[in-house]
Design an enzyme around this catalytic site. Structure first.
Site, PDB file in Angstrom:
ATOM      1  N   SER A  82       1.789  -3.008 -10.551  1.00 14.80           N
ATOM      2  CA  SER A  82       2.535  -2.125  -9.648  1.00 14.80           C
ATOM      3  C   SER A  82       3.800  -2.780  -9.100  1.00 14.80           C
ATOM      4  O   SER A  82       4.524  -2.156  -8.330  1.00 14.80           O
ATOM      5  CB  SER A  82       1.638  -1.721  -8.472  1.00 14.80           C
ATOM      6  OG  SER A  82       1.412  -2.799  -7.599  1.00 14.80           O
ATOM      7  N   THR A 194       2.358  -0.944  -4.969  1.00  9.12           N
ATOM      8  CA  THR A 194       3.554  -1.538  -4.363  1.00  9.12           C
ATOM      9  C   THR A 194       3.031  -2.667  -3.496  1.00  9.12           C
ATOM     10  O   THR A 194       1.849  -2.710  -3.200  1.00  9.12           O
ATOM     11  CB  THR A 194       4.231  -0.475  -3.443  1.00  9.12           C
ATOM     12  OG1 THR A 194       4.689   0.599  -4.232  1.00  9.12           O
ATOM     13  CG2 THR A 194       5.376  -1.037  -2.627  1.00  9.12           C
ATOM     14  N   THR A 212       8.379  -3.090  -5.581  1.00  5.35           N
ATOM     15  CA  THR A 212       7.526  -2.243  -6.427  1.00  5.35           C
ATOM     16  C   THR A 212       8.147  -1.999  -7.797  1.00  5.35           C
ATOM     17  O   THR A 212       9.371  -2.115  -7.958  1.00  5.35           O
ATOM     18  CB  THR A 212       7.335  -0.859  -5.746  1.00  5.35           C
ATOM     19  OG1 THR A 212       6.352  -0.109  -6.451  1.00  5.35           O
ATOM     20  CG2 THR A 212       8.619  -0.056  -5.723  1.00  5.35           C
ATOM     21  N   ARG A 222      14.740   7.126 -11.276  1.00  6.65           N
ATOM     22  CA  ARG A 222      14.088   7.507 -10.021  1.00  6.65           C
ATOM     23  C   ARG A 222      13.965   6.288  -9.090  1.00  6.65           C
ATOM     24  O   ARG A 222      13.504   5.234  -9.484  1.00  6.65           O
ATOM     25  CB  ARG A 222      12.701   8.069 -10.321  1.00  6.65           C
ATOM     26  CG  ARG A 222      11.853   8.444  -9.080  1.00  6.65           C
ATOM     27  CD  ARG A 222      10.805   7.404  -8.778  1.00  6.65           C
ATOM     28  NE  ARG A 222       9.867   7.838  -7.733  1.00  6.65           N
ATOM     29  CZ  ARG A 222       9.018   7.018  -7.119  1.00  6.65           C
ATOM     30  NH1 ARG A 222       8.995   5.737  -7.433  1.00  6.65           N
ATOM     31  NH2 ARG A 222       8.199   7.453  -6.204  1.00  6.65           N
ATOM     32  N   GLY A 224      12.123   5.203  -5.556  1.00  7.17           N
ATOM     33  CA  GLY A 224      11.102   5.662  -4.608  1.00  7.17           C
ATOM     34  C   GLY A 224      11.478   5.308  -3.185  1.00  7.17           C
ATOM     35  O   GLY A 224      12.653   5.142  -2.855  1.00  7.17           O
ATOM     36  N   THR A 245       2.952   1.895   1.273  1.00  7.22           N
ATOM     37  CA  THR A 245       2.684   1.973  -0.162  1.00  7.22           C
ATOM     38  C   THR A 245       2.069   3.340  -0.440  1.00  7.22           C
ATOM     39  O   THR A 245       1.485   3.953   0.443  1.00  7.22           O
ATOM     40  CB  THR A 245       1.710   0.884  -0.639  1.00  7.22           C
ATOM     41  OG1 THR A 245       0.450   1.066   0.022  1.00  7.22           O
ATOM     42  CG2 THR A 245       2.221  -0.514  -0.360  1.00  7.22           C
ATOM     43  N   GLY A 246       2.203   3.787  -1.672  1.00  7.57           N
ATOM     44  CA  GLY A 246       1.672   5.105  -2.027  1.00  7.57           C
ATOM     45  C   GLY A 246       2.796   6.016  -2.469  1.00  7.57           C
ATOM     46  O   GLY A 246       3.881   5.533  -2.830  1.00  7.57           O
TER      47      GLY A 246
HETATM   48  N1  GLY Z   1       5.754   3.662  -2.929  1.00 10.18           N
HETATM   49  C1  GLY Z   1       6.249   3.289  -4.166  1.00 10.18           C
HETATM   50  C2  GLY Z   1       6.948   4.338  -4.893  1.00 10.18           C
HETATM   51  O1  GLY Z   1       6.637   5.519  -4.710  1.00 10.18           O
HETATM   52  O2  GLY Z   1       7.824   4.045  -5.677  1.00 10.18           O
END
Ligand code: GLY
Length: 341
Positions: A82, A194, A212, A222, A224, A245-246
């Protein structure tokens, strides 16, 4: 962390008539009663990170440098898919990394997004913080910036991550030209791991970092929440630090890192501030991501205040890594719902 003197600061300081600057007041910081305890709080993959960061701050290392040394353990670990080297790639099979950091004492921030070929984006984010007048660099520019400081460009895809990507590509749709292979093995779920780490030292100096590889199989380009200051992490040296995280999209729209620190500024304990932020996340969740009124994803927040109190909460039960200055261990998060609907 020592910072270079900027030409602008130097000229300003030596100017003929330096005006008196009156800063607007913000509502009060945490009122300090009793001693500050050093503390570090991180995501569940951050137990080695909190141990390392605490070891360093107790030796007198700056909080941001200590936090980055902590998260680098995961960035360089190929078995953590991750983060950093070994992170799962985007839909084209390319690993694109995001990271951001804040240094409380100097109130500075740095970030990189969609960075390719560099194993430790947290270090590149710190370079943006330290040596530029910008906050975020992305993509090719971020890579060229890193290479200019001597970072080596490397293939970040491990054989294991490549296999997972090949399986995802083969099984993603019924109408594409890829045959489903292997047929009998279940596909992995779509990980959103992450690492976030927030550190306070015995002087009450605070820093935070989040790094991450982002959502697996994401659309190329993309970014995040992790590289977004105020979402993936946020530090106010008068109050505390928080990160997440998430599912990043859910955090970006809530400005969760900032919101959690603001909760602590209003006097909430770190865990309660995380829970308040999660309620906002749920409130903002679009219907397509709700099942019986509950989000179809999980997200966790981690927070520490200037006194060294720490906490974490998630929508559904999870664990986090905590170090209270004496011992580091995994703990259970507080949560909004005991299980998914
Ligand atoms: N929290 C990490 C991401 O969505 O990229």
């Amino acid at each position: 962390m020592s910072l270079p003197v900027s030409r602008r600061t130097f000229i300003g300081a030596s100017g003929v008539a330096a005006a008196t600057v009156v800063l607007p007041s913000i509502s009060p910081a945490i009122i300090l009663r009793g001693a500050i305890r050093p503390a570090a709080v991180s995501s569940s993959n951050g137990l080695p990170a909190v141990l390392r960061a605490m070891e360093l701050v107790l030796e007198g290392t700056d909080t941001l440098d200590a936090a980055i040394e902590g998260v680098k353990i995961q960035e360089l670990d190929p078995s953590d898919n991750s983060v950093g080297y070994g992170g799962l790639p985007n839909e084209d099979g390319v690993v694109q990394l995001d990271a951001s950091c804040m240094h409380g004492p100097t109130r500075r921030a740095g970030a990189v997004a969609a960075l390719e070929g560099i194993k430790t984006p947290s270090e590149v984010a710190r370079l943006v913080l330290k040596y530029t007048d910008h906050v975020m660099l992305v993509g090719e520019g971020a890579k060229r910036f890193a290479l200019s400081y001597g970072f080596k460009e490397e293939d970040l895809l491990t054989p294991e991550s490549r296999q997972l990507w090949i399986r995802w590509r083969a099984n993603r749709g019924a109408d594409d030209d890829w045959l489903n292979v292997p047929e009998n093995e279940p596909l992995p779920t779509r990980p959103t791991g992450t690492i976030n780490l927030n550190v306070v030292n015995p002087k009450g100096e605070i820093s935070s970092v989040t790094t991450t590889s982002g959502l697996a199989w994401k659309i190329p380009g993309r970014a995040g929440d992790s590289p977004i200051i105020g979402a993936g992490q946020y530090t106010d040296n008068d109050v505390g630090a928080a990160g997440s995280t998430g599912r990043g999209e859910a955090n970006i729209t809530a400005c969760g890192g900032f919101l959690t620190v603001e909760g602590m500024r209003r006097g909430l304990k770190p865990t309660d501030a995380c829970l308040e932020t999660l309620k906002r996340v749920v409130q903002l969740t679009p219907p397509r991501l709700l099942q019986n009124g509950r989000p179809s994803f999980n997200i966790s927040f981690y927070a520490v205040n200037k006194r060294g109190d720490l906490g974490s909460a998630s929508i559904y039960p999870a664990t986090f890594a905590a170090h209270d200055g004496r011992v580091g261990a995994l703990r259970d998060t507080a949560y909004l719902y005991p299980r998914r609907a």
